[in-house]
Motif scaffolding. Structure first.
Motif, PDB file in Angstrom:
ATOM      1  N   PHE A 152       0.831  -1.204   0.000  1.00 34.11           N
ATOM      2  CA  PHE A 152       0.000   0.000   0.000  1.00 34.11           C
ATOM      3  C   PHE A 152       0.873   1.264   0.000  1.00 34.11           C
ATOM      4  O   PHE A 152       0.551   2.248  -0.675  1.00 34.11           O
ATOM      5  CB  PHE A 152      -0.935   0.012   1.214  1.00 34.11           C
ATOM      6  N   VAL A 153       1.960   1.233   0.760  1.00 29.23           N
ATOM      7  CA  VAL A 153       2.883   2.375   0.788  1.00 29.23           C
ATOM      8  C   VAL A 153       3.469   2.610  -0.600  1.00 29.23           C
ATOM      9  O   VAL A 153       3.568   3.752  -1.066  1.00 29.23           O
ATOM     10  CB  VAL A 153       4.006   2.145   1.826  1.00 29.23           C
ATOM     11  N   ALA A 154       3.842   1.523  -1.280  1.00 28.98           N
ATOM     12  CA  ALA A 154       4.403   1.643  -2.630  1.00 28.98           C
ATOM     13  C   ALA A 154       3.400   2.283  -3.582  1.00 28.98           C
ATOM     14  O   ALA A 154       3.746   3.178  -4.367  1.00 28.98           O
ATOM     15  CB  ALA A 154       4.813   0.258  -3.146  1.00 28.98           C
ATOM     16  N   VAL A 155       2.153   1.852  -3.515  1.00 29.04           N
ATOM     17  CA  VAL A 155       1.106   2.428  -4.375  1.00 29.04           C
ATOM     18  C   VAL A 155       0.904   3.902  -4.050  1.00 29.04           C
ATOM     19  O   VAL A 155       0.727   4.737  -4.945  1.00 29.04           O
ATOM     20  CB  VAL A 155      -0.216   1.638  -4.216  1.00 29.04           C
ATOM     21  N   ALA A 156       0.938   4.251  -2.762  1.00 27.38           N
ATOM     22  CA  ALA A 156       0.773   5.645  -2.346  1.00 27.38           C
ATOM     23  C   ALA A 156       1.897   6.512  -2.906  1.00 27.38           C
ATOM     24  O   ALA A 156       1.658   7.638  -3.381  1.00 27.38           O
ATOM     25  CB  ALA A 156       0.732   5.733  -0.823  1.00 27.38           C
ATOM     26  N   ILE A 157       3.127   6.015  -2.873  1.00 23.95           N
ATOM     27  CA  ILE A 157       4.270   6.763  -3.408  1.00 23.95           C
ATOM     28  C   ILE A 157       4.110   6.998  -4.904  1.00 23.95           C
ATOM     29  O   ILE A 157       4.323   8.110  -5.413  1.00 23.95           O
ATOM     30  CB  ILE A 157       5.587   6.012  -3.112  1.00 23.95           C
ATOM     31  N   LEU A 158       3.714   5.959  -5.640  1.00 25.54           N
ATOM     32  CA  LEU A 158       3.536   6.091  -7.083  1.00 25.54           C
ATOM     33  C   LEU A 158       2.360   6.997  -7.423  1.00 25.54           C
ATOM     34  O   LEU A 158       2.375   7.696  -8.436  1.00 25.54           O
ATOM     35  CB  LEU A 158       3.355   4.704  -7.708  1.00 25.54           C
ATOM     36  N   THR A 159       1.329   6.977  -6.576  1.00 20.77           N
ATOM     37  CA  THR A 159       0.193   7.877  -6.777  1.00 20.77           C
ATOM     38  C   THR A 159       0.643   9.331  -6.620  1.00 20.77           C
ATOM     39  O   THR A 159       0.276  10.203  -7.417  1.00 20.77           O
ATOM     40  CB  THR A 159      -0.919   7.565  -5.761  1.00 20.77           C
ATOM     41  N   TRP A 160       1.451   9.588  -5.607  1.00 20.71           N
ATOM     42  CA  TRP A 160       1.987  10.941  -5.390  1.00 20.71           C
ATOM     43  C   TRP A 160       2.900  11.353  -6.535  1.00 20.71           C
ATOM     44  O   TRP A 160       2.817  12.473  -7.056  1.00 20.71           O
ATOM     45  CB  TRP A 160       2.749  10.972  -4.067  1.00 20.71           C
ATOM     46  N   GLU A 161       3.757  10.418  -6.970  1.00 20.34           N
ATOM     47  CA  GLU A 161       4.718  10.734  -8.029  1.00 20.34           C
ATOM     48  C   GLU A 161       4.026  11.000  -9.366  1.00 20.34           C
ATOM     49  O   GLU A 161       4.394  11.910 -10.110  1.00 20.34           O
ATOM     50  CB  GLU A 161       5.712   9.576  -8.172  1.00 20.34           C
ATOM     51  N   GLY A 162       2.992  10.220  -9.661  1.00 17.34           N
ATOM     52  CA  GLY A 162       2.320  10.353 -10.951  1.00 17.34           C
ATOM     53  C   GLY A 162       1.136  11.303 -10.950  1.00 17.34           C
ATOM     54  O   GLY A 162       0.535  11.545 -12.004  1.00 17.34           O
ATOM     55  N   GLY A 163       0.784  11.825  -9.788  1.00 21.47           N
ATOM     56  CA  GLY A 163      -0.360  12.727  -9.714  1.00 21.47           C
ATOM     57  C   GLY A 163      -1.687  12.013  -9.856  1.00 21.47           C
ATOM     58  O   GLY A 163      -2.716  12.628 -10.121  1.00 21.47           O
ATOM     59  N   GLY A 164      -1.694  10.714  -9.713  1.00 18.96           N
ATOM     60  CA  GLY A 164      -2.913   9.911  -9.818  1.00 18.96           C
ATOM     61  C   GLY A 164      -2.594   8.462  -9.562  1.00 18.96           C
ATOM     62  O   GLY A 164      -1.415   8.057  -9.514  1.00 18.96           O
ATOM     63  N   LEU A 165      -3.612   7.667  -9.374  1.00 21.37           N
ATOM     64  CA  LEU A 165      -3.410   6.250  -9.093  1.00 21.37           C
ATOM     65  C   LEU A 165      -2.729   5.540 -10.268  1.00 21.37           C
ATOM     66  O   LEU A 165      -2.987   5.876 -11.430  1.00 21.37           O
ATOM     67  CB  LEU A 165      -4.762   5.573  -8.815  1.00 21.37           C
ATOM     68  N   PRO A 166      -1.865   4.562  -9.983  1.00 22.43           N
ATOM     69  CA  PRO A 166      -1.274   3.747 -11.059  1.00 22.43           C
ATOM     70  C   PRO A 166      -2.339   2.787 -11.611  1.00 22.43           C
ATOM     71  O   PRO A 166      -2.435   1.629 -11.200  1.00 22.43           O
ATOM     72  CB  PRO A 166      -0.134   3.007 -10.356  1.00 22.43           C
ATOM     73  N   LEU A 167      -3.135   3.291 -12.538  1.00 19.15           N
ATOM     74  CA  LEU A 167      -4.335   2.564 -12.984  1.00 19.15           C
ATOM     75  C   LEU A 167      -4.005   1.240 -13.657  1.00 19.15           C
ATOM     76  O   LEU A 167      -4.769   0.276 -13.535  1.00 19.15           O
ATOM     77  CB  LEU A 167      -5.157   3.448 -13.913  1.00 19.15           C
ATOM     78  N   VAL A 168      -2.890   1.188 -14.389  1.00 21.62           N
ATOM     79  CA  VAL A 168      -2.517  -0.080 -15.036  1.00 21.62           C
ATOM     80  C   VAL A 168      -2.272  -1.146 -13.969  1.00 21.62           C
ATOM     81  O   VAL A 168      -2.804  -2.265 -14.056  1.00 21.62           O
ATOM     82  CB  VAL A 168      -1.269   0.105 -15.916  1.00 21.62           C
ATOM     83  N   SER A 169      -1.488  -0.804 -12.959  1.00 21.09           N
ATOM     84  CA  SER A 169      -1.177  -1.758 -11.891  1.00 21.09           C
ATOM     85  C   SER A 169      -2.447  -2.208 -11.174  1.00 21.09           C
ATOM     86  O   SER A 169      -2.674  -3.406 -10.965  1.00 21.09           O
ATOM     87  CB  SER A 169      -0.215  -1.131 -10.880  1.00 21.09           C
ATOM     88  N   LEU A 170      -3.272  -1.239 -10.799  1.00 16.10           N
ATOM     89  CA  LEU A 170      -4.487  -1.568 -10.057  1.00 16.10           C
ATOM     90  C   LEU A 170      -5.479  -2.334 -10.933  1.00 16.10           C
ATOM     91  O   LEU A 170      -6.185  -3.226 -10.450  1.00 16.10           O
ATOM     92  CB  LEU A 170      -5.130  -0.292  -9.516  1.00 16.10           C
TER      93      LEU A 170
END
Length: 323
Positions: A152-170
């Motif tokens: 979850f922390v990893a997803v949160a970091i990528l969400t912050w970095e990309g300005g949105g959820l990593p939709l492909v991963s999710l």
């Protein structure tokens, strides 16, 4: 990636009572390596639409999977399933979910998002554990919970970095997690259920390809060249052969072994994305994947702890005793 018949950690309950075998290891390793190298094939067809590629994967998997079942002589379950509307309905759900999973993955590779695909397949087993805990009330160990939190922390970091959820991963996580969950309810074997899924999807795939051809946009095989025709015909081999190898390997390996080996695929995808496809990989992504790898270590540790616990509880067999 994969449409392995079930989530690897749930693939073969009987395997918990048996040891690993060399043929099983070779089968499973071959399947995981083929899945790991799949991005190269998908990159070769990235000029063709994702849905078109998936349609060919479905269509040309039918004769391979069907021929394999006939060779094994395991048609009884399949005949029963084709006469049972409930099973057909359940198979239609799993078929829809796996086609969504394939479409997202094919699109991701074609659009230089292989790293997000890798992230999704790293998270998949952890999402399955979480789904089992929430829906099936299965017990989650402390190490597994820590692994889920780390992911979850990893997803949160990528969400912050990309300005949105990593939709492909999710998208990969939710489509595969749903597929694995509903697939457990199908009362047919892995080879038969895969054939049933592609058989149900085949008419839709055929209609789509015929419509595309008749509309004049493209030929039935990409741009109609020998290269595109050969690549798209190969889609059935690239899809069905790893599944057949995996299904046979999973029968001969412990669940814990499969649970560890499943991380071969996202690791290969990650390495290919960074070192071959040259996708951007800055310090933020490195931090995010650091948490993913921490989750991997915690998850694998939980598997190994469970294996040690089971070994400690095995009854001792006196010399000369028949088993």
């Amino acid at each position: 990636m994969t449409t392995a018949a079930e989530t690897p950690a749930k693939a073969n309950p009987a395997a918990t009572d048996s040891g690993d075998s060399l043929p099983g290891f070779v089968f499973a390793l071959s399947a995981y390596f083929l899945w790991g190298f799949l991005p190269f094939y998908l990159k070769a067809v990235d000029h063709i639409g994702a849905i078109e590629v998936v349609a060919h994967r479905i269509l040309w998997s039918v004769p391979i999977a069907g021929g394999w079942i006939l060779w094994l002589g395991r048609t009884a379950d399949l005949k029963r399933a084709l006469r049972d509307w409930r099973i057909l309905g359940m198979a239609a759900v799993t078929a829809t979910l796996i086609s969504i999973n394939w479409s997202i993955y094919v699109w991701a590779i074609a659009n230089d998002r292989a790293l997000e695909g890798s992230l999704g397949y790293y998270i998949n087993p952890l999402f399955t554990i979480m789904l089992g805990a929430l829906v099936l009330r299965e017990k989650v160990t402390r190490l597994q919970l820590a692994a889920i939190i780390s992911a979850f922390v990893a997803v949160a970091i990528l969400t912050w970095e990309g300005g949105g959820l990593p939709l492909v991963s999710l998208g990969l996580v939710f489509s595969w997690g749903g597929y694995a969950y509903f697939r457990k309810t199908l009362p047919v074997g892995p080879n038969q259920s895969f054939f049933l899924e592609v058989l149900l999807l085949a008419p839709v795939a055929l209609v789509y390809l015929l419509w595309q051809t008749l509309s004049g946009d493209r030929s039935f095989f990409g741009d109609g060249s020998w290269t595109d025709t050969g690549l798209l015909l190969f889609a059935g081999v690239a899809t069905a052969i790893p599944l057949i190898l995996y299904a046979n390997g999973a029968k001969l390996l412990r669940l814990s072994t499969i649970g560890v080996m499943q991380y071969i695929v996202p690791t290969m995808i990650f390495l290919i994305a960074v070192f071959v496809f040259k996708e951007p990989f800055g310090w933020v992504r490195l931090l995010a994947f650091g948490f993913i790898w921490l989750a991997l270590i915690l998850y694998v540790s939980s598997i190994l702890n469970e294996r040690r616990r089971l070994r400690a509880n095995l009854p001792l067999i006196e010399p000369g005793t028949r088993t």
